[in-house]
Scaffold this active site. Structure first.
Site, PDB file in Angstrom:
ATOM      1  N   ASP A  72       0.827  -1.215   0.000  1.00 30.16           N
ATOM      2  CA  ASP A  72       0.000   0.000   0.000  1.00 30.16           C
ATOM      3  C   ASP A  72       0.860   1.264   0.000  1.00 30.16           C
ATOM      4  O   ASP A  72       1.976   1.262   0.524  1.00 30.16           O
ATOM      5  CB  ASP A  72      -0.925  -0.021   1.231  1.00 30.16           C
ATOM      6  CG  ASP A  72      -2.095   0.937   1.084  1.00 30.16           C
ATOM      7  OD1 ASP A  72      -2.373   1.403  -0.043  1.00 30.16           O
ATOM      8  OD2 ASP A  72      -2.729   1.238   2.113  1.00 30.16           O
TER       9      ASP A  72
ATOM     10  N   TRP B 126       3.025   7.951  -2.281  1.00 33.24           N
ATOM     11  CA  TRP B 126       4.449   8.058  -2.650  1.00 33.24           C
ATOM     12  C   TRP B 126       4.576   9.014  -3.843  1.00 33.24           C
ATOM     13  O   TRP B 126       5.445   9.890  -3.858  1.00 33.24           O
ATOM     14  CB  TRP B 126       4.985   6.667  -3.016  1.00 33.24           C
ATOM     15  CG  TRP B 126       6.430   6.620  -3.409  1.00 33.24           C
ATOM     16  CD1 TRP B 126       7.501   6.399  -2.592  1.00 33.24           C
ATOM     17  CD2 TRP B 126       6.962   6.794  -4.737  1.00 33.24           C
ATOM     18  NE1 TRP B 126       8.658   6.416  -3.309  1.00 33.24           N
ATOM     19  CE2 TRP B 126       8.371   6.657  -4.634  1.00 33.24           C
ATOM     20  CE3 TRP B 126       6.405   7.035  -5.992  1.00 33.24           C
ATOM     21  CZ2 TRP B 126       9.219   6.759  -5.731  1.00 33.24           C
ATOM     22  CZ3 TRP B 126       7.243   7.152  -7.094  1.00 33.24           C
ATOM     23  CH2 TRP B 126       8.635   7.015  -6.953  1.00 33.24           C
TER      24      TRP B 126
ATOM     25  N   ARG C 160      -0.317   9.375  -9.953  1.00 31.54           N
ATOM     26  CA  ARG C 160      -0.419   8.093  -9.229  1.00 31.54           C
ATOM     27  C   ARG C 160       0.144   6.938 -10.048  1.00 31.54           C
ATOM     28  O   ARG C 160       0.723   5.994  -9.501  1.00 31.54           O
ATOM     29  CB  ARG C 160      -1.885   7.807  -8.872  1.00 31.54           C
ATOM     30  CG  ARG C 160      -2.462   8.770  -7.847  1.00 31.54           C
ATOM     31  CD  ARG C 160      -3.941   8.454  -7.584  1.00 31.54           C
ATOM     32  NE  ARG C 160      -4.130   7.116  -7.064  1.00 31.54           N
ATOM     33  CZ  ARG C 160      -4.026   6.781  -5.763  1.00 31.54           C
ATOM     34  NH1 ARG C 160      -3.775   7.713  -4.868  1.00 31.54           N
ATOM     35  NH2 ARG C 160      -4.204   5.535  -5.375  1.00 31.54           N
TER      36      ARG C 160
ATOM     37  N   HIS D 135       2.497   3.576  -9.042  1.00 30.98           N
ATOM     38  CA  HIS D 135       2.247   2.152  -9.307  1.00 30.98           C
ATOM     39  C   HIS D 135       3.422   1.540 -10.068  1.00 30.98           C
ATOM     40  O   HIS D 135       3.818   0.408  -9.812  1.00 30.98           O
ATOM     41  CB  HIS D 135       0.952   1.970 -10.094  1.00 30.98           C
ATOM     42  CG  HIS D 135      -0.273   2.383  -9.321  1.00 30.98           C
ATOM     43  ND1 HIS D 135      -0.495   1.988  -8.017  1.00 30.98           N
ATOM     44  CD2 HIS D 135      -1.343   3.159  -9.664  1.00 30.98           C
ATOM     45  CE1 HIS D 135      -1.648   2.504  -7.593  1.00 30.98           C
ATOM     46  NE2 HIS D 135      -2.175   3.234  -8.576  1.00 30.98           N
TER      47      HIS D 135
ATOM     48  N   GLU E  23     -12.329  -4.535  -4.302  1.00 32.06           N
ATOM     49  CA  GLU E  23     -12.879  -3.185  -4.082  1.00 32.06           C
ATOM     50  C   GLU E  23     -12.144  -2.125  -4.910  1.00 32.06           C
ATOM     51  O   GLU E  23     -12.623  -0.998  -5.051  1.00 32.06           O
ATOM     52  CB  GLU E  23     -12.786  -2.814  -2.601  1.00 32.06           C
ATOM     53  CG  GLU E  23     -13.800  -3.542  -1.711  1.00 32.06           C
ATOM     54  CD  GLU E  23     -13.487  -5.007  -1.476  1.00 32.06           C
ATOM     55  OE1 GLU E  23     -12.293  -5.369  -1.448  1.00 32.06           O
ATOM     56  OE2 GLU E  23     -14.440  -5.805  -1.356  1.00 32.06           O
TER      57      GLU E  23
ATOM     58  N   LEU F  46      10.439 -20.747  -4.850  1.00 34.26           N
ATOM     59  CA  LEU F  46       9.556 -19.780  -4.176  1.00 34.26           C
ATOM     60  C   LEU F  46       8.159 -19.908  -4.763  1.00 34.26           C
ATOM     61  O   LEU F  46       7.995 -19.958  -5.985  1.00 34.26           O
ATOM     62  CB  LEU F  46      10.065 -18.349  -4.411  1.00 34.26           C
ATOM     63  CG  LEU F  46       9.103 -17.226  -3.988  1.00 34.26           C
ATOM     64  CD1 LEU F  46       8.963 -17.161  -2.470  1.00 34.26           C
ATOM     65  CD2 LEU F  46       9.573 -15.869  -4.519  1.00 34.26           C
TER      66      LEU F  46
ATOM     67  N   ARG G 177       1.978  -4.754   6.189  1.00 33.04           N
ATOM     68  CA  ARG G 177       1.281  -3.728   5.407  1.00 33.04           C
ATOM     69  C   ARG G 177       2.116  -2.457   5.440  1.00 33.04           C
ATOM     70  O   ARG G 177       2.499  -1.994   6.521  1.00 33.04           O
ATOM     71  CB  ARG G 177      -0.119  -3.443   5.935  1.00 33.04           C
ATOM     72  CG  ARG G 177      -0.838  -2.394   5.055  1.00 33.04           C
ATOM     73  CD  ARG G 177      -2.306  -2.222   5.362  1.00 33.04           C
ATOM     74  NE  ARG G 177      -2.936  -1.344   4.379  1.00 33.04           N
ATOM     75  CZ  ARG G 177      -4.182  -1.419   3.962  1.00 33.04           C
ATOM     76  NH1 ARG G 177      -4.970  -2.348   4.453  1.00 33.04           N
ATOM     77  NH2 ARG G 177      -4.650  -0.575   3.066  1.00 33.04           N
TER      78      ARG G 177
ATOM     79  N   SER H   8      -8.240  -4.643   4.904  1.00 34.82           N
ATOM     80  CA  SER H   8      -8.814  -4.347   3.583  1.00 34.82           C
ATOM     81  C   SER H   8      -9.200  -5.629   2.820  1.00 34.82           C
ATOM     82  O   SER H   8      -8.866  -5.798   1.647  1.00 34.82           O
ATOM     83  CB  SER H   8      -7.842  -3.503   2.749  1.00 34.82           C
ATOM     84  OG  SER H   8      -7.543  -2.302   3.419  1.00 34.82           O
TER      85      SER H   8
ATOM     86  N   GLU I 267       1.075 -13.054  12.559  1.00 32.22           N
ATOM     87  CA  GLU I 267       1.623 -11.858  13.221  1.00 32.22           C
ATOM     88  C   GLU I 267       1.573 -10.686  12.239  1.00 32.22           C
ATOM     89  O   GLU I 267       1.975 -10.835  11.081  1.00 32.22           O
ATOM     90  CB  GLU I 267       3.079 -12.106  13.636  1.00 32.22           C
ATOM     91  CG  GLU I 267       3.252 -13.232  14.646  1.00 32.22           C
ATOM     92  CD  GLU I 267       2.621 -12.923  15.999  1.00 32.22           C
ATOM     93  OE1 GLU I 267       2.542 -11.740  16.380  1.00 32.22           O
ATOM     94  OE2 GLU I 267       2.198 -13.881  16.676  1.00 32.22           O
TER      95      GLU I 267
HETATM   96  C1  IPE Z   1      -5.440  -2.657  -0.274  1.00 27.69           C
HETATM   97  O1  IPE Z   1      -5.104  -1.323  -0.423  1.00 27.69           O
HETATM   98  C2  IPE Z   1      -5.425  -3.362  -1.593  1.00 27.69           C
HETATM   99  C3  IPE Z   1      -4.107  -3.551  -2.202  1.00 27.69           C
HETATM  100  C4  IPE Z   1      -2.968  -3.206  -1.673  1.00 27.69           C
HETATM  101  C5  IPE Z   1      -4.112  -4.197  -3.481  1.00 27.69           C
HETATM  102  P1  IPE Z   1      -6.215  -0.188  -0.592  1.00 27.69           P
HETATM  103  O2  IPE Z   1      -5.480   1.085  -0.737  1.00 27.69           O
HETATM  104  O3  IPE Z   1      -7.157  -0.557  -1.672  1.00 27.69           O
HETATM  105  O4  IPE Z   1      -6.978  -0.285   0.795  1.00 27.69           O
HETATM  106  P2  IPE Z   1      -7.887   0.786   1.554  1.00 27.69           P
HETATM  107  O5  IPE Z   1      -8.934   1.257   0.581  1.00 27.69           O
HETATM  108  O6  IPE Z   1      -6.990   1.909   1.979  1.00 27.69           O
HETATM  109  O7  IPE Z   1      -8.445   0.048   2.724  1.00 27.69           O
HETATM  110  C1  IPE Z   2      -1.463   0.328  -3.446  1.00 27.89           C
HETATM  111  O1  IPE Z   2      -1.290   1.703  -3.459  1.00 27.89           O
HETATM  112  C2  IPE Z   2      -1.779  -0.243  -4.822  1.00 27.89           C
HETATM  113  C3  IPE Z   2      -3.159  -0.696  -4.970  1.00 27.89           C
HETATM  114  C4  IPE Z   2      -4.076  -0.656  -4.057  1.00 27.89           C
HETATM  115  C5  IPE Z   2      -3.528  -1.249  -6.246  1.00 27.89           C
HETATM  116  P1  IPE Z   2      -2.511   2.720  -3.442  1.00 27.89           P
HETATM  117  O2  IPE Z   2      -2.895   3.005  -4.853  1.00 27.89           O
HETATM  118  O3  IPE Z   2      -3.597   2.224  -2.586  1.00 27.89           O
HETATM  119  O4  IPE Z   2      -1.823   3.991  -2.821  1.00 27.89           O
HETATM  120  P2  IPE Z   2      -2.450   4.980  -1.735  1.00 27.89           P
HETATM  121  O5  IPE Z   2      -2.953   4.154  -0.615  1.00 27.89           O
HETATM  122  O6  IPE Z   2      -3.538   5.731  -2.421  1.00 27.89           O
HETATM  123  O7  IPE Z   2      -1.308   5.851  -1.318  1.00 27.89           O
HETATM  124 MG    MG Z   3      -4.064   2.441  -0.633  1.00 27.24          MG
END
Ligand code: IPE
Ligand code: IPE
Ligand code: MG
Length: 252
Positions: A26, A31, A39, A43, A73, A137, A194, A202, A213
């Site tokens: 996440d 970042w 964004r 990614h 989601e 792995l 996380r 999530s 853990e």
């Molecule tokens: C969880 O991150 C899903 C992935 C890392 C793929 P999200 O960014 O979607 O989660 P929420 O919405 O903050 O809970």
């Molecule tokens: C995780 O980063 C990647 C996915 C959920 C696909 P985010 O896109 O959720 O990044 P933030 O949480 O908005 O910073």
């Molecule tokens: Mg996120």
């Protein structure tokens, strides 16, 4: 329950390596935002972190690594971001599959195939098929994954077996449920990491994380790599896992 004899369960020794590390990757968006970047670039940098982490897991002889790459989601995000993420998944398989195979990595994908475009489905099938005999792995990619839907699908399948007379409801045990999930054959995670400072699941591996853990790190996912993986493992090693029993320390 997973087979405890082969995992790091029930121990708090400094030498223990987790058998299964699961990661909620996440913070890509934040970042990028901190750097004034779109964004999509967050990614893209996140994919580099995936490569570093897979290599680190190989080097550290961790047999199972699960990465949460797209949740059920995440479809609620803007379409252009969804397109970016789908594009990255395709590119990752196209560019990295040969090397993963060379490194004896088995690719598994958990989650639903519905809504996933045909081209990507074909790539996912190819990756799983090509690497199915690999043993170094097990790389489990949670893609279009949601734990509630996984559990619901498993329950529905078992209900259908009962309705068809092939299974008795009395045979539905926690072991059978475990084997009906997408993660069939994969031991429960020993440690769940996380990134990005969020402290929630999530909809990730709700069943499988009953005794996992949790390690929450403030770093954003694109900054993740070997060093932060080792930091998380150090935290994990400092924990005492009891599984509902008594503390080894208090009974010693
Ligand atoms: C969880 O991150 C899903 C992935 C890392 C793929 P999200 O960014 O979607 O989660 P929420 O919405 O903050 O809970
Ligand atoms: C995780 O980063 C990647 C996915 C959920 C696909 P985010 O896109 O959720 O990044 P933030 O949480 O908005 O910073
Ligand atoms: Mg996120």
């Amino acid at each position: 329950m997973a087979d405890r004899s082969k995992s790091s369960e029930g121990a708090h020794g400094a030498e223990i390596m987790p058998r299964h590390v699961a990661i909620i990757m996440d913070g890509n968006g934040r970042w990028a935002a901190e750097r004034g970047l779109p964004r999509a670039l967050g990614h893209r940098s996140g994919v580099e972190a995936v490569r570093r982490t897979v290599q680190a897991a190989i080097d550290l002889s961790i047999p199972y690594l699960t990465l949460y790459s797209f949740s059920s989601e995440n479809w609620s995000r803007p379409q252009d971001e969804i397109d970016d993420l789908m594009g990255l998944m395709k590119r990752f398989i196209r560019r990295d599959l040969a090397e993963l195979h060379q490194n004896n990595v088995r690719v598994m994908v958990i989650g639903e195939r519905d809504n996933v475009d045909h081209e990507l489905q074909v790539l996912i099938d190819e990756a799983c098929e090509l690497t199915r005999e690999n043993t170094r792995l097990n790389l489990v990619i949670a893609f279009n994954y949601g734990s509630r839907s996984e559990i619901t699908r498993a329950a529905r399948r078992l209900a259908e077996e009962v309705a068809a007379g092939r299974l008795s409801s009395a045979d539905i045990t926690t072991d059978l449920m475990t084997r009906a999930l997408d993660t069939k054959g994969v031991p429960d995670p020993d440690v769940l990491i996380r990134t990005s400072g969020e402290c929630r699941l999530s909809n990730f591996l709700l069943w499988q994380c009953a005794y996992t853990e949790f390690v929450f790190l403030d770093a954003y996912w694109p900054d993740f790599g070997r060093e932060l993986l080792l930091e998380a493992i150090t935290q994990f090693r400092g924990r005492e896992r009891r599984f509902g029993g008594l503390s080894c320390r208090s009974t010693a």
